[in-house]
Design a protein around this motif. Structure first.
Motif, PDB file in Angstrom:
ATOM      1  N   VAL A  54       0.664  -1.310  -0.435  1.00  0.00           N
ATOM      2  CA  VAL A  54      -0.201   0.068  -0.056  1.00  0.00           C
ATOM      3  C   VAL A  54       1.094   1.224   0.359  1.00  0.00           C
ATOM      4  O   VAL A  54       2.170   1.410   0.624  1.00  0.00           O
ATOM      5  CB  VAL A  54      -1.120  -0.015   1.676  1.00  0.00           C
ATOM      6  N   TRP A  55       0.030   1.582  -0.647  1.00  0.00           N
ATOM      7  CA  TRP A  55       0.785   3.443  -0.903  1.00  0.00           C
ATOM      8  C   TRP A  55       0.227   4.633   0.553  1.00  0.00           C
ATOM      9  O   TRP A  55      -1.068   4.797   0.672  1.00  0.00           O
ATOM     10  CB  TRP A  55       0.977   4.702  -2.143  1.00  0.00           C
ATOM     11  N   GLN A  56       0.807   4.861   1.010  1.00  0.00           N
ATOM     12  CA  GLN A  56       0.626   5.890   2.408  1.00  0.00           C
ATOM     13  C   GLN A  56       0.213   6.997   2.458  1.00  0.00           C
ATOM     14  O   GLN A  56       1.123   7.449   1.832  1.00  0.00           O
ATOM     15  CB  GLN A  56       1.474   5.524   3.938  1.00  0.00           C
TER      16      GLN A  56
ATOM     17  N   ARG B 177       4.374  -0.912   3.487  1.00  0.00           N
ATOM     18  CA  ARG B 177       4.485   0.265   2.477  1.00  0.00           C
ATOM     19  C   ARG B 177       5.008   1.035   1.404  1.00  0.00           C
ATOM     20  O   ARG B 177       6.724  -0.030   1.499  1.00  0.00           O
ATOM     21  CB  ARG B 177       5.135   1.463   3.482  1.00  0.00           C
ATOM     22  N   VAL B 178       4.754   0.938   0.570  1.00  0.00           N
ATOM     23  CA  VAL B 178       5.580   0.796  -0.672  1.00  0.00           C
ATOM     24  C   VAL B 178       5.425   2.432  -1.479  1.00  0.00           C
ATOM     25  O   VAL B 178       4.695   3.047  -1.525  1.00  0.00           O
ATOM     26  CB  VAL B 178       5.576  -0.782  -1.585  1.00  0.00           C
ATOM     27  N   PRO B 179       6.290   2.720  -2.442  1.00  0.00           N
ATOM     28  CA  PRO B 179       5.850   3.775  -2.682  1.00  0.00           C
ATOM     29  C   PRO B 179       5.258   3.770  -3.572  1.00  0.00           C
ATOM     30  O   PRO B 179       4.215   2.640  -4.613  1.00  0.00           O
ATOM     31  CB  PRO B 179       8.023   3.472  -4.370  1.00  0.00           C
ATOM     32  N   PHE B 180       4.167   4.967  -4.491  1.00  0.00           N
ATOM     33  CA  PHE B 180       2.878   4.991  -5.409  1.00  0.00           C
ATOM     34  C   PHE B 180       3.192   3.557  -6.213  1.00  0.00           C
ATOM     35  O   PHE B 180       2.770   3.066  -6.531  1.00  0.00           O
ATOM     36  CB  PHE B 180       3.156   5.879  -5.797  1.00  0.00           C
ATOM     37  N   GLU B 181       4.577   3.836  -6.738  1.00  0.00           N
ATOM     38  CA  GLU B 181       4.614   3.217  -8.038  1.00  0.00           C
ATOM     39  C   GLU B 181       3.914   1.558  -8.261  1.00  0.00           C
ATOM     40  O   GLU B 181       4.705   0.661  -9.037  1.00  0.00           O
ATOM     41  CB  GLU B 181       5.676   3.707  -9.286  1.00  0.00           C
ATOM     42  N   GLU B 182       4.966   1.369  -6.834  1.00  0.00           N
ATOM     43  CA  GLU B 182       4.332  -0.107  -6.543  1.00  0.00           C
ATOM     44  C   GLU B 182       3.301  -0.653  -6.239  1.00  0.00           C
ATOM     45  O   GLU B 182       2.950  -2.203  -5.710  1.00  0.00           O
ATOM     46  CB  GLU B 182       5.475  -0.509  -5.402  1.00  0.00           C
ATOM     47  N   ALA B 183       2.263   0.356  -5.855  1.00  0.00           N
ATOM     48  CA  ALA B 183       0.845   0.185  -4.552  1.00  0.00           C
ATOM     49  C   ALA B 183      -0.478  -0.978  -5.606  1.00  0.00           C
ATOM     50  O   ALA B 183       0.440  -0.852  -6.605  1.00  0.00           O
ATOM     51  CB  ALA B 183       0.674   1.536  -4.116  1.00  0.00           C
ATOM     52  N   GLU B 184      -0.839  -1.707  -4.973  1.00  0.00           N
ATOM     53  CA  GLU B 184      -1.756  -2.177  -5.160  1.00  0.00           C
ATOM     54  C   GLU B 184      -2.907  -1.138  -5.018  1.00  0.00           C
ATOM     55  O   GLU B 184      -3.914  -1.627  -5.216  1.00  0.00           O
ATOM     56  CB  GLU B 184      -1.593  -3.694  -4.096  1.00  0.00           C
ATOM     57  N   GLY B 185      -2.852  -0.090  -3.858  1.00  0.00           N
ATOM     58  CA  GLY B 185      -3.242   0.250  -2.935  1.00  0.00           C
ATOM     59  C   GLY B 185      -2.851   0.900  -1.987  1.00  0.00           C
ATOM     60  O   GLY B 185      -2.471   1.420  -2.146  1.00  0.00           O
ATOM     61  N   ILE B 186      -4.552   2.636  -1.891  1.00  0.00           N
ATOM     62  CA  ILE B 186      -3.430   3.838  -1.404  1.00  0.00           C
ATOM     63  C   ILE B 186      -4.052   3.242  -0.606  1.00  0.00           C
ATOM     64  O   ILE B 186      -5.754   3.332   0.351  1.00  0.00           O
ATOM     65  CB  ILE B 186      -4.723   4.907  -1.860  1.00  0.00           C
ATOM     66  N   VAL B 187      -3.880   3.378   1.302  1.00  0.00           N
ATOM     67  CA  VAL B 187      -3.938   4.215   2.605  1.00  0.00           C
ATOM     68  C   VAL B 187      -4.407   5.639   3.192  1.00  0.00           C
ATOM     69  O   VAL B 187      -3.122   6.119   2.808  1.00  0.00           O
ATOM     70  CB  VAL B 187      -3.143   3.354   3.368  1.00  0.00           C
ATOM     71  N   CYS B 188      -5.385   6.183   2.983  1.00  0.00           N
ATOM     72  CA  CYS B 188      -5.098   7.530   2.658  1.00  0.00           C
ATOM     73  C   CYS B 188      -5.527   8.010   4.465  1.00  0.00           C
ATOM     74  O   CYS B 188      -6.903   7.166   4.915  1.00  0.00           O
ATOM     75  CB  CYS B 188      -6.213   8.398   2.093  1.00  0.00           C
ATOM     76  N   THR B 189      -4.475   8.995   4.939  1.00  0.00           N
ATOM     77  CA  THR B 189      -5.538   9.330   6.883  1.00  0.00           C
ATOM     78  C   THR B 189      -5.521  10.507   7.127  1.00  0.00           C
ATOM     79  O   THR B 189      -5.440  11.178   7.545  1.00  0.00           O
ATOM     80  CB  THR B 189      -4.627   8.674   7.800  1.00  0.00           C
ATOM     81  N   GLY B 190      -5.139  11.165   5.358  1.00  0.00           N
ATOM     82  CA  GLY B 190      -5.516  12.712   5.186  1.00  0.00           C
ATOM     83  C   GLY B 190      -4.017  13.087   4.458  1.00  0.00           C
ATOM     84  O   GLY B 190      -3.804  12.760   3.743  1.00  0.00           O
ATOM     85  N   PRO B 191      -4.382  13.961   4.235  1.00  0.00           N
ATOM     86  CA  PRO B 191      -3.703  15.352   3.264  1.00  0.00           C
ATOM     87  C   PRO B 191      -1.717  14.674   4.023  1.00  0.00           C
ATOM     88  O   PRO B 191      -1.511  14.565   4.938  1.00  0.00           O
ATOM     89  CB  PRO B 191      -3.171  16.801   3.127  1.00  0.00           C
ATOM     90  N   PHE B 192      -1.507  14.449   3.188  1.00  0.00           N
ATOM     91  CA  PHE B 192       0.236  14.931   3.426  1.00  0.00           C
ATOM     92  C   PHE B 192       0.796  16.568   4.899  1.00  0.00           C
ATOM     93  O   PHE B 192       1.149  16.491   5.775  1.00  0.00           O
ATOM     94  CB  PHE B 192       1.949  15.408   2.876  1.00  0.00           C
ATOM     95  N   ASP B 193       0.321  17.428   4.192  1.00  0.00           N
ATOM     96  CA  ASP B 193       0.659  18.621   5.062  1.00  0.00           C
ATOM     97  C   ASP B 193      -1.284  19.211   5.027  1.00  0.00           C
ATOM     98  O   ASP B 193      -1.112  20.075   4.159  1.00  0.00           O
ATOM     99  CB  ASP B 193       1.564  19.755   4.078  1.00  0.00           C
ATOM    100  N   GLU B 194      -1.510  18.892   5.561  1.00  0.00           N
ATOM    101  CA  GLU B 194      -3.392  19.419   6.514  1.00  0.00           C
ATOM    102  C   GLU B 194      -3.103  20.417   6.864  1.00  0.00           C
ATOM    103  O   GLU B 194      -4.256  21.334   6.684  1.00  0.00           O
ATOM    104  CB  GLU B 194      -3.285  18.320   7.425  1.00  0.00           C
ATOM    105  N   LEU B 195      -2.006  21.115   7.123  1.00  0.00           N
ATOM    106  CA  LEU B 195      -2.587  22.577   7.320  1.00  0.00           C
ATOM    107  C   LEU B 195      -2.430  24.014   5.865  1.00  0.00           C
ATOM    108  O   LEU B 195      -3.142  24.900   5.620  1.00  0.00           O
ATOM    109  CB  LEU B 195      -1.349  23.131   8.199  1.00  0.00           C
TER     110      LEU B 195
END
Length: 292
Positions: free
Chosen positions: A100-102, A127-145
């Motif tokens: 998964v891509w975090q 957890r892998v780079p985007f290019e290797e991911a089978e799915g995305i796990v989203c907990t929010g933006p990288f920079d939420e502010l």
């Protein structure tokens, strides 16, 4: 039609337990609301159970640590159940693959590193780079502010083209951090779905988080037929979720939608409230300006 009340004590005798939201109800992301703390303490003093039911994308352990740092007293609640708990279980079950891509800030790393007891020794999530991911796990933006959902459109286009499913660990769209409104994982997932991607949800208003909360209540001795009241300021999360679960709701107008009900925050206009709720096809059992 919803009944406007002035305090939790007016109605609390009818309930054995509360499912109480955090942001906008118990605290503002910076400090607790003293009246809300007192209301929950009073409910527990009479024998009621308080479950803090939150769409925070972190396991309960980390939510409790944040509450401790804010100064929320332990005697204001019995349990914490988070969207992170419910979504984490789905992730370790392989809902979006094993690689998964975090997508989220570093503060949410516990979502991956704090393996629940049921998955100890069984997890193969990497957890892998985007290019290797089978799915995305989203907990929010990288920079939420500083970031907004549109910042992710190019990356989401690539994800959609690859058919990557997204596990959304927090269905909330926005929360107020003190005086600043920030976007949550739910806003990113909504954009991804709008673009044609697939998103999976486990927090409010979706059933998994309520199922988990009920199991935890049963574990501390509350019977299956216990009367439960949901409290929250999210019309599409707290109120909608309560309706879907067949439980009563106390809608807090002084949170996310505070500017919709007239100039007096402590006394929402009944006319404005009725029209606003009708436009959203929601009818919470009760309404209060702030939890007190």
């Amino acid at each position: 039609m919803t009944r406007i009340v002035q305090s939790l004590a007016e109605i609390s005798a009818s309930y054995d337990a509360l499912f109480c939201d955090l942001w906008g109800c118990l605290h503002n992301g910076v400090a607790p609301f003293p009246e809300a703390v007192a209301a929950l303490q009073a409910f527990r003093a009479k024998g009621g159970k308080v479950v803090l039911l939150t769409n925070a994308p972190r396991p309960a352990k980390y939510v409790i640590a944040t509450l401790d740092r804010m100064g929320v007293p332990k005697d204001a609640y019995d349990l914490v159940v988070s969207s992170g708990d419910a979504a984490q279980d789905a992730m370790f079950a392989g809902a979006v693959g094993s690689k998964v891509w975090q997508l989220g800030p570093e503060k949410d790393d516990g979502f991956f590193t704090e393996v629940p007891p049921d998955w100890q020794g069984q997890s193969s999530i990497e957890r892998v780079p985007f290019e290797e991911a089978e799915g995305i796990v989203c907990t929010g933006p990288f920079d939420e502010l500083n970031e907004v959902p549109e910042d992710y459109r190019p990356k989401f286009l690539l994800a959609k083209m690859r058919g990557l499913p997204m596990l959304c660990a927090n269905p909330d769209i926005v929360v107020d951090l003190g005086e600043q409104r920030i976007y949550c994982a739910g806003a990113l997932a909504a954009l991804y779905e709008e673009m044609g991607g697939t998103a999976l949800y486990f927090g409010k208003p979706h059933p998994p988080i309520y199922d988990l909360a009920r199991r935890k209540l049963a574990a501390v001795g509350l019977p299956e037929d216990a009367g439960i009241l949901a409290i929250g300021d999210g019309i599409n999360t707290d109120v909608m979720g309560a309706a879907g679960e067949g439980i009563d709701a106390l809608f807090v107008t002084g949170g996310l939608a505070v500017d919709q009900f007239g100039p007096d925050r402590r006394n929402p206009s009944p006319e404005l409230l009725t029209a606003w709720l009708a436009a959203r096809q929601q009818d919470p059992t009760y309404t209060i300006s702030t939890l007190r």
